[in-house]
Scaffold this motif. Structure first.
Motif, mmCIF file in Angstrom:
data_model
loop_
_atom_site.group_PDB
_atom_site.id
_atom_site.type_symbol
_atom_site.label_atom_id
_atom_site.label_comp_id
_atom_site.label_asym_id
_atom_site.label_seq_id
_atom_site.Cartn_x
_atom_site.Cartn_y
_atom_site.Cartn_z
ATOM 1 N N ALA A 23 -65.685 -37.982 53.786
ATOM 2 C CA ALA A 23 -66.716 -38.986 54.047
ATOM 3 C C ALA A 23 -66.818 -39.299 55.534
ATOM 4 O O ALA A 23 -67.917 -39.563 56.045
ATOM 5 N N ILE A 27 -70.308 -39.089 57.621
ATOM 6 C CA ILE A 27 -70.946 -40.262 58.219
ATOM 7 C C ILE A 27 -71.472 -39.930 59.606
ATOM 8 O O ILE A 27 -72.577 -40.345 59.991
ATOM 9 N N ARG A 28 -70.686 -39.185 60.390
ATOM 10 C CA ARG A 28 -71.138 -38.811 61.736
ATOM 11 C C ARG A 28 -72.438 -38.018 61.676
ATOM 12 O O ARG A 28 -73.362 -38.233 62.470
ATOM 13 N N VAL A 31 -75.329 -40.555 60.329
ATOM 14 C CA VAL A 31 -75.757 -41.622 61.238
ATOM 15 C C VAL A 31 -76.503 -41.054 62.444
ATOM 16 O O VAL A 31 -77.380 -41.719 63.009
ATOM 17 N N LEU A 39 -78.690 -44.971 56.783
ATOM 18 C CA LEU A 39 -77.535 -44.331 56.160
ATOM 19 C C LEU A 39 -76.782 -45.331 55.292
ATOM 20 O O LEU A 39 -76.356 -45.003 54.178
ATOM 21 N N SER A 40 -76.612 -46.558 55.788
ATOM 22 C CA SER A 40 -75.890 -47.576 55.018
ATOM 23 C C SER A 40 -76.584 -47.847 53.691
ATOM 24 O O SER A 40 -75.939 -47.890 52.633
ATOM 25 N N ARG A 43 -76.680 -44.563 51.189
ATOM 26 C CA ARG A 43 -75.407 -44.254 50.534
ATOM 27 C C ARG A 43 -75.132 -45.236 49.393
ATOM 28 O O ARG A 43 -74.751 -44.831 48.298
ATOM 29 N N GLN A 83 -69.826 -50.584 54.813
ATOM 30 C CA GLN A 83 -70.666 -49.444 55.179
ATOM 31 C C GLN A 83 -71.312 -49.652 56.547
ATOM 32 O O GLN A 83 -71.327 -48.753 57.392
ATOM 33 N N ASN A 87 -70.199 -47.297 59.651
ATOM 34 C CA ASN A 87 -71.252 -46.434 60.193
ATOM 35 C C ASN A 87 -71.555 -46.780 61.648
ATOM 36 O O ASN A 87 -71.767 -45.894 62.487
ATOM 37 N N GLU A 90 -68.725 -45.467 63.843
ATOM 38 C CA GLU A 90 -68.673 -44.015 63.992
ATOM 39 C C GLU A 90 -69.795 -43.458 64.867
ATOM 40 O O GLU A 90 -69.826 -42.252 65.127
ATOM 41 N N LEU A 218 -72.694 -38.434 50.506
ATOM 42 C CA LEU A 218 -71.839 -39.625 50.583
ATOM 43 C C LEU A 218 -71.999 -40.509 49.352
ATOM 44 O O LEU A 218 -71.021 -41.051 48.825
#
Length: 313
Positions: A23, A27-28, A31, A39-40, A43, A83, A87, A90, A218
């Motif tokens: 995960a 995330i990288r 995002v 993304l938040s 997911r 999240q 996020n 990251e 994700l």
């Protein structure tokens, strides 16, 4: 091949470690192409939808009304806030480094349980907490004070809210299975994240396919499937074995980040991460009798131990 190594419960445990570790690099990727808000929300929404689909087949019950405040706290802290903070962090912190920082989350859940649930703060808990915090300081300052950034504090804040989630979910786990609590929290977290929907719609229209794929990955795998197979494994394995497996998440995340993103961790980050994990191990040491008692109580239900690193990465 040893049949014990290929048993469904051990494969489920290994799958959980790999999914939760993967995960962090995903995330990288997500995002970078979707941005923090999209993304938040994506997911959470994908995971909540997947869990709602399987809920009738997994025997998930409707929660009691009096438990809704705690469920909301779990959703707000362990899903929405976690999240967004992870996020956000990251964007500037490498995936492997983030996994090392998140590994400290159990420290906060144990300390909160000691303060609010009157759980004993033993010498192991105090010493382990100090050791884990010292290891985290090494990770954040691995490249000197010049390399320290607000993003590191944001990832640490994500670890704090994950600790709040584990602390707040503990009373719920006396009445519900781990899968049920995860499903309730995921749905609640998605509701709290609804203000992010307009930004999500805008971001999705121009997002690259790789970022959209990362968001779906994700939601479906580390979040939804990860919870399902984690519950399956914990219900069928000794608690000590399940807990020990979670210590593998940071090193596996470092390996996956190296292969997927080409990230090479600083040697001091590795040292600090090892120190943090050692502190968490010390916190969870039990006397033989106490350990047996806890395993007997926890084993029948798919309940995540307090050392769990969130589904989630």
């Amino acid at each position: 091949m040893n049949p014990h190594l290929t048993s469904p419960r051990l494969l489920a445990l290994a799958g959980t470690v790999v999914l939760w570790a993967s995960a962090f690099p995903a995330i990288r990727v997500g995002v970078d192409g979707l941005g923090l808000a999209a993304l938040s929300f994506l997911r959470l929404a994908v995971a909540a939808l997947a869990l709602l689909v399987i809920a009738p087949f997994a025997g998930v019950r409707l929660p009691r009304k009096r438990d809704l405040p705690l469920i909301c706290l779990c959703g707000l802290s362990g899903m929405t806030a976690y999240q967004i903070l992870l996020n956000w962090g990251e964007i500037h912190v490498e995936a492997g480094t983030a996994s090392l920082l998140i590994a400290i989350a159990p420290v906060f859940s144990v300390l909160l349980a000691g303060v609010f649930l009157s759980e004993p703060l033993t010498r192991n808990v105090v010493a382990g907490s100090v050791i884990a915090l010292a290891g985290t300081a090494v990770v954040t300052l691995a490249e000197g004070f010049a390399g320290f950034s607000l993003a590191s504090l944001v990832v640490l804040a994500a670890a704090v809210v994950q600790g709040v989630y584990h602390f707040a979910s503990k009373p719920l786990l006396r009445h519900y299975s781990g899968l049920e609590v995860a499903s309730y929290a995921m749905v609640a977290g998605t509701v709290f994240a609804l203000p992010l929907m307009p930004m999500t719609v805008t971001a999705v229209t121009d997002a690259p396919a790789g970022a959209l794929g990362a968001a779906v990955f994700l939601g479906l795998l580390p979040s939804a499937l990860g919870f399902v197979i984690w519950g399956y494994a914990v219900a069928r394995l000794p608690m000590a074995a399940s807990t020990a497996a979670l210590y593998l998440v940071p090193p596996v995340a470092l390996l996956v980040s190296f292969v997927w993103l080409g990230e090479t961790p600083h040697p001091l980050e590795l040292l600090g991460g090892a120190v943090s994990v050692a502190g968490v191990v010390l916190i969870n040491r039990r006397k033989p009798a106490a350990a047996g008692t806890e395993t007997d109580v926890a084993a029948p239900e798919p309940v995540a131990p307090r050392t769990a690193a969130r589904p989630s990465a």
